[in-house]
Structures are given as structure tokens and as C-alpha cells.
Design a protein around this motif. Structure first.
Motif, mmCIF file in Angstrom:
data_model
loop_
_atom_site.group_PDB
_atom_site.id
_atom_site.type_symbol
_atom_site.label_atom_id
_atom_site.label_comp_id
_atom_site.label_asym_id
_atom_site.label_seq_id
_atom_site.Cartn_x
_atom_site.Cartn_y
_atom_site.Cartn_z
ATOM 1 N N GLN A 153 77.895 55.054 -16.390
ATOM 2 C CA GLN A 153 77.527 55.239 -14.992
ATOM 3 C C GLN A 153 78.733 55.023 -14.077
ATOM 4 O O GLN A 153 78.934 55.751 -13.096
ATOM 5 C CB GLN A 153 76.399 54.270 -14.611
ATOM 6 N N LEU A 154 79.517 53.992 -14.389
ATOM 7 C CA LEU A 154 80.723 53.750 -13.603
ATOM 8 C C LEU A 154 81.676 54.928 -13.686
ATOM 9 O O LEU A 154 82.258 55.351 -12.679
ATOM 10 C CB LEU A 154 81.423 52.482 -14.088
ATOM 11 N N LEU A 155 81.837 55.458 -14.880
ATOM 12 C CA LEU A 155 82.747 56.578 -15.073
ATOM 13 C C LEU A 155 82.272 57.796 -14.279
ATOM 14 O O LEU A 155 83.054 58.434 -13.561
ATOM 15 C CB LEU A 155 82.839 56.912 -16.562
ATOM 16 N N LEU A 156 80.991 58.109 -14.371
ATOM 17 C CA LEU A 156 80.456 59.267 -13.645
ATOM 18 C C LEU A 156 80.537 59.059 -12.128
ATOM 19 O O LEU A 156 80.856 59.989 -11.379
ATOM 20 C CB LEU A 156 79.006 59.512 -14.063
ATOM 21 N N THR A 157 80.258 57.827 -11.697
ATOM 22 C CA THR A 157 80.299 57.561 -10.257
ATOM 23 C C THR A 157 81.705 57.715 -9.709
ATOM 24 O O THR A 157 81.920 58.352 -8.669
ATOM 25 C CB THR A 157 79.783 56.145 -9.973
ATOM 26 N N MET A 158 82.687 57.129 -10.374
ATOM 27 C CA MET A 158 84.063 57.229 -9.915
ATOM 28 C C MET A 158 84.534 58.680 -9.907
ATOM 29 O O MET A 158 85.179 59.139 -8.953
ATOM 30 C CB MET A 158 84.981 56.379 -10.799
ATOM 31 N N TYR A 159 84.229 59.421 -10.956
ATOM 32 C CA TYR A 159 84.631 60.835 -10.993
ATOM 33 C C TYR A 159 83.925 61.642 -9.915
ATOM 34 O O TYR A 159 84.497 62.553 -9.320
ATOM 35 C CB TYR A 159 84.336 61.420 -12.378
ATOM 36 N N ASN A 160 82.656 61.308 -9.655
ATOM 37 C CA ASN A 160 81.898 62.013 -8.617
ATOM 38 C C ASN A 160 82.511 61.762 -7.243
ATOM 39 O O ASN A 160 82.682 62.692 -6.446
ATOM 40 C CB ASN A 160 80.445 61.540 -8.644
ATOM 41 N N ILE A 161 82.849 60.496 -6.960
ATOM 42 C CA ILE A 161 83.477 60.176 -5.674
ATOM 43 C C ILE A 161 84.815 60.895 -5.535
ATOM 44 O O ILE A 161 85.134 61.451 -4.478
ATOM 45 C CB ILE A 161 83.661 58.660 -5.535
ATOM 46 N N ALA A 162 85.602 60.897 -6.614
ATOM 47 C CA ALA A 162 86.907 61.550 -6.574
ATOM 48 C C ALA A 162 86.774 63.046 -6.337
ATOM 49 O O ALA A 162 87.510 63.628 -5.529
ATOM 50 C CB ALA A 162 87.668 61.284 -7.874
ATOM 51 N N LEU A 163 85.826 63.678 -7.021
ATOM 52 C CA LEU A 163 85.669 65.125 -6.903
ATOM 53 C C LEU A 163 85.182 65.523 -5.514
ATOM 54 O O LEU A 163 85.789 66.374 -4.843
ATOM 55 C CB LEU A 163 84.695 65.630 -7.967
#
Length: 633
Positions: free
Chosen positions: A475-485
Motif C-alpha cells: 500500500q505504501l508503495l502504491l500510494t507513493m507512486y500514485n502521489i508521484a505520478l
């Protein structure tokens, strides 16, 4: 010096004051040259001491040759005469107040004669007056039915007004004894004098204030040649924006240096603000409401289930702060509603950036704590304790840095309202936007906030192999990538497209909606589904629940071979931990890679009070917290 209006001439058109030689217009025969009273004859002589006529009512009749209607005038004490006599060259004067109280310029050249000895001597001055009333009349007549305003001002300080299409006089008649009081209309002229008007003193009505403000604004910006400068008028009787431009005018022959200023009203666009009733208003309210409701409901559900072991294992406190930050970040977008003023522009700069960092910080420190506890990147794994209080202290500097950045730029380069003119060959329009003088704030925020997201993505990637049912690594990985994108897309669109600020703000609001809703859902929804699944399919009470925990360590050839596999199990019935061991050199980690690790040599004789003699964290509650401690390693 013979004024062109009042003089006595003979039949040949030459000035005369000799009795019986005056040829009056419309009269039969010749007559005498009298003053205004028609009784006192004009009898001026060239010889005699020079005297200044005009001071305190003194009348002089022996200073120069010629017939005049007024005796209170001696041109030899006027600036143009003195300068010409002194310099002995032809010249043009600066604009000045004539004896008749209007403004004009004078061309003067010295007159020389040959004396009895054959020497060239100064004999006088030939001067020609040019009244500027003609310029004022020309501007007034040609711009009387136009919305444009044209004003001519002297370049030299204090920037006296020459003429204006609004009818402003370059000279203001005031009382001699009190220059602050205007001259009465019924005065006889002896009590009044003319005072030239600097452009900064124009403030008697709206138009005068507009002209004065425009010139000072242009001067402050150093009179740009290829740029229109907007000037806003906010008055009870009139509100609007004028586009202004100035042109320098000077001639070497005359020494004139003027600045011609043109002002034209322009339409004000309303697509830079989001106001109630606008189409953008409905879209923004819908986005903010949807984002806040979804994040707030998930926060409530998350806190209500905080004692479930699936929630305990995911650090519900920090996840809850993240969900609260998501809800507040959506509410912060409400600051986009309303007119653009200095106060609202500064408020938007604060709330959007602060609540973005406020929502991002719990995720960042949570990921960082997981990175430190797992020992990823450490050469020698060691025992560590990172409590919740310590984690909170870790989060404080990130918020403090953001507050410091906002405070600094509040004073040195605040986000403030600015009038902009967008124009082409066909039309010009006014936009009122929130802007900063430089790109420093944008660049610094991009570096700081983007750096947090980038490092968060990196840490989330390094801890990606923790068991998903007990950690939030995926979840952390997806959240960080989502914010970055999404953040990258918003930044690119914000800088690469030329759209009005209202559209940009709605686009940012939708981006925040997507980031917060998606990120909160991937944290909360899987946990709620696991809780529901466990409750629908409960584990038998007499069957101990056993879990095998993979120990994450570093691959190194320097660790001695012990040859023992160690696994820990947790029994729900006994609330204790035990260990099992078997000979095996290779241990399979959670990443699927074969690793070699050094464990205890002897089996444990007593139940463990803590999950394992490795990485741990202090907990308060018994059963579920103990399970959380194992998952944390």
C-alpha cells in the motif's frame, strides 16, 4: 518686446506711443496711445533705471518702448530674456507660466547692433511665445467622445503637467496669500497667481487620480517600451481597469523632453476566479465534497476497527493521521473559491502546501520506520526500538521545514494579486491572477515536496518484500507512486498549458481528489475485507494458529554457518511464543532468495515475552499487539 495682443501702432504697423500717431482699429483718423483706463497716456522711455513692474502693484512707465494695456510687466526680468542675454545664442525655454497665467514656451534670440565705433553690441531680445493651450484644445476636442485619455507630462522632476484630454489645466490659479486655496471666479486678478501642477498632485477627482496613479506606476516600472501596464480604479462611482502606455517625446532644437501617456479602458475577465453560481464552482464543490466524504468515512471506519489485529498490524495511529490529512487537504481546496485578493492568494499558498505535507508526512515516517526496523541496507542487523512517540518526533521536522518555507516567502515573495493584460492585434483584456514575483517558491516546493515523495518511493520499494498480510508495504508503495505520478501530471499541466487560473485550480482539486481517495482506499478497503473474511470464517478455538516468520537479513559470506533453521510460532490459546529448529544451511527469505543467517545455538527453554530476539517495538496491548510485533520484524 511688444506683446502680440496689446500695443499701439502707426499707419505703417510699427509700434508707437507718440500722441496723434496711434491708428486704432475701426476708428476714423489717428489718436493717442492710452492705458486701460483710456485716460492715462503711455509714455515709456528706454533710458532710466530698470525696474520690475508687477510686484505689489507698482506701475512703471519708464522701462521700455511700446504701448501696453498693463503697466505691471517688464520682460527684461523674465527668465527667457535673462537666459538669452546671458548666453547670447538662440534658444527655447522650458514650459513656464506666462504673465497671462497660461502655459507656453518661448523662442528667443539675441539682437545685436553696430555702435559708432563699429563694434557689435547687444541691443535686446527677439522672442516669440507659443502657448500650449493649443495642445490642450487639440487633445480635448479630439478625445472628447473617446474613452481613451491622453496626458502630456514633463520628463524632468517634478513632472509638471503640460496638457490632458480630460481638460486638466497645466496651471492652477490660487490666492497669492494662500496657495492652498483656489482663486475666486470673481477676482480682479491682483489677488491670484498661477501655480504649475506636478502630476503627483492630481487628486481632485477620479480622472485626476487615475492619471497620477498611471504615471507613478509607469515610472516605477521604468516606462516599459513594449509592454502595456494595467491600472485599476476602485471607486464608489467608477470601477475598471485601464491599459496604459507611454511614449517619450523630445527635440534637440528646443530642448523639450516630454512623456506622452495613453490610457484606454479594457474589459475585465471573470474566468480567473471561482464564484458561487459559476460552472467551475459546481465542479469544485463536487470534487471537494466527494474527496472529503470518502476520506472522512474511511477514517471513521478505520478508527472503529482499530482493535482488530489487521488494523493493529498497520500502525493505525499514523494511518489515521494520513486519512485525516487527506480529508483536510480536500477541504483546503475550498480556499480557491472567492475573488483574487492579497489575503486569499496568501491563504491558498499556505493551506494547500501545508496540508499536502501534513498528509504526506505520516506515510513518509511510517515507511522510514519500516525501513529502519527491517535493517534493509544495514551491514550488521541489530536490535532496534522505534516507539510511536519517537516516530512522532521524527515527523515534526518535516512539518517545521514546510512552515519555515511558507513563513520566509510570506515576507520576501508572497503570493499576491496582480493585474495582467493579455493582448494581441485585435483586442486587449485584463486578468486578475495570484502570482509571485519569482519562481523561487515553486522551485523550492518542487524540490522539497517532490524530494519527500521520491525518497518515500525509494524506501517503499526497498521494503516491498515484507509479508503483505501483516505490513502495509505494498500500500505504501502504491500510494507513493500514485502521489508521484499524479503530482507530476499536475505540475506539467500547470506549467505547459496557458489556461485561466480557475481551470487550473479545478484541475488541481481533481488531482487532489484522485490522490487522496485512491491512497486512502488502498489502505482501508483491504483491511476491512480481511476483517470481514476472518469474521465470516473464524479459526477453531482448539486449533492453535501457527505462523512461520521469514527473517529478513543481509546476504554475507562472513556470517558463520550454524546450520539451523529457526521459526517462531504464536499460539492464540497459550499466548506464548516458541521455537523450532532443524539442520539446514540455507534459509529462504520472504523475497524468495536464499540467505545465510546466524541464529541462536540452543533452543529456547522459556516462552518468549517478546516476538523474537531481533528487531522489535514496544507495544501495550497483549494478544493483538504481540502479533503486530512479529509482523513488524
Amino acid at each position: 518686446y511688444i506683446p502680440f495682443t496689446f500695443y499701439c501702432i502707426d499707419i505703417n504697423g510699427l509700434p508707437t506711443q507718440t500722441p496723434g500717431e496711434n491708428a486704432e482699429l475701426g476708428a476714423d483718423g489717428l489718436g493717442n496711445c492710452y492705458h486701460d483706463d483710456g485716460i492715462t497716456p503711455v509714455n515709456r522711455q528706454v533710458s532710466g533705471d530698470y525696474a520690475y513692474c508687477g510686484g505689489e502693484g507698482i506701475i512703471c512707465n519708464n522701462t521700455f518702448l511700446g504701448g501696453f494695456t498693463s503697466g505691471n510687466y517688464d520682460p527684461r526680468y523674465r527668465p527667457w530674456y535673462i537666459a538669452t542675454k546671458q548666453n547670447q545664442v538662440p534658444n527655447w525655454s522650458e514650459p513656464y507660466e506666462f504673465y497671462t497665467h497660461n502655459i507656453g514656451i518661448t523662442f528667443s534670440r539675441p539682437i545685436h547692433s553696430i555702435d559708432e565705433e563699429g563694434k557689435t553690441v547687444f541691443a535686446g531680445v527677439l522672442a516669440s511665445d507659443y502657448s500650449l493651450d493649443g495642445i490642450a484644445s487639440f487633445l480635448t476636442e479630439n478625445y472628447d467622445r473617446s474613452d481613451a485619455i491622453v496626458t502630456i507630462v514633463e520628463e524632468a522632476e517634478p513632472n509638471y503637467v503640460i496638457a490632458s484630454s480630460t481638460g486638466i489645466a497645466g496651471v492652477r490659479k490660487v490666492l497669492i496669500e494662500d496657495n492652498s486655496k483656489p482663486c475666486p471666479e470673481d477676482n480682479d486678478g491682483d489677488r491670484c497667481m498661477g501655480v504649475r501642477i506636478p502630476i503627483s498632485d492630481l487628486n481632485e477627482d477620479i480622472m485626476e487620480q487615475l492619471i497620477s496613479t498611471t504615471y507613478l506606476t509607469q515610472k516605477e516600472k521604468n516606462f516599459p517600451v513594449s509592454e502595456l501596464i494595467p491600472v485599476r480604479v476602485d471607486h464608489d462611482d467608477f470601477r475598471g481597469v485601464y491599459a496604459s502606455h507611454t511614449i517619450g517625446f523630445e527635440t534637440k532644437e528646443t530642448g523639450i523632453s516630454w512623456r506622452i501617456m495613453i490610457m484606454c479602458p479594457v474589459p475585465v475577465q471573470d474566468d480567473d476566479t471561482i464564484m458561487p453560481g459559476d460552472s467551475m464552482f459546481q465542479l469544485l464543490i463536487t470534487s471537494v465534497s466527494a474527496g472529503f466524504i470518502v476520506c472522512f468515512l474511511q477514517l471513521v471506519l478505520f478508527i472503529r476497527n482499530r482493535r482488530e489485529k489487521e488494523i493493529i498490524a498497520s500502525d493505525w495511529r499514523f494511518t489515521g493521521v494520513f486519512l485525516a490529512g487527506c480529508a483536510l487537504l480536500n477541504l483546503a481546496c475550498l480556499s480557491y473559491i472567492g475573488p483574487n485578493t492579497d489575503a486569499t492568494c496568501l491563504t491558498r499558498m499556505w493551506v494547500i502546501h501545508f496540508f499536502f505535507v501534513f498528509a504526506l508526512t505520516p506515510l513518509f515516517v511510517k515507511t522510514y520506520r519500516l525501513y529502519k526496523l527491517t535493517g534493509v541496507g544495514s551491514i550488521i542487523p541489530r536490535r532496534q526500538t522505534i516507539s510511536n512517540a519517537r516516530t512522532v518526533l521524527m515527523a515534526m521536522p518535516f512539518l517545521a521545514v514546510e512552515v519555515l518555507i511558507l513563513l520566509v516567502f510570506t515576507f520576501i515573495d508572497p503570493n499576491k494579486v496582480e493585474d495582467l493584460l493579455v493582448y494581441d492585434e485585435s483586442h486587449t483584456e485584463n486578468h486578475v491572477e495570484c502570482k509571485q514575483d519569482t519562481w523561487a517558491f515553486f522551485a523550492l516546493q518542487l524540490l522539497y515536496e517532490g524530494g519527500l515523495v521520491f525518497v518515500g518511493c525509494l524506501l517503499a520499494y526497498k521494503t516491498r518484500n515484507m509479508r503483505k498480510e501483516y505490513r502495509d508495504n505494498q500500500q505504501l508503495l502504491l500510494t507513493m507512486y500514485n502521489i508521484a505520478l499524479v503530482g507530476s501530471v499536475v505540475v506539467v499541466v500547470f506549467n505547459a498549458t496557458e489556461v485561466c487560473q480557475a481551470t487550473t485550480r479545478v484541475f488541481i482539486t481533481i488531482g487532489i481528489l484522485w490522490i487522496t481517495v485512491f491512497s486512502s482506499c488502498i489502505f482501508v478497503v483491504p483491511k476491512l475485507l480481511l476483517i470481514r473474511s476472518r469474521k465470516l470464517n473464524p479459526v477453531e478455538e482448539d486449533e492453535p494458529a501457527r505462523r512461520t516468520w521469514s527473517i529478513v537479513g543481509n546476504v554475507t559470506n562472513s556470517i558463520p554457518r550454524i546450520g539451523r533453521r529457526v521459526s517462531y510460532h504464536y499460539s492464540q490459546n497459550s499466548n506464548s511464543f516458541g521455537d523450532q529448529s532443524e539442520e539446514d544451511d540455507d534459509i529462504t527469505g520472504s523475497s524468495g532468495k536464499k540467505i545465510r543467517a546466524c541464529f541462536i545455538k540452543q533452543p529456547m527453554k522459556q516462552p518468549m515475552k517478546q516476538p523474537m530476539d531481533a528487531i522489535q517495538e514496544t507495544r501495550n496491548s497483549p494478544d493483538d499487539d504481540a502479533l503486530s510485533e512479529i509482523s513488524r520484524t
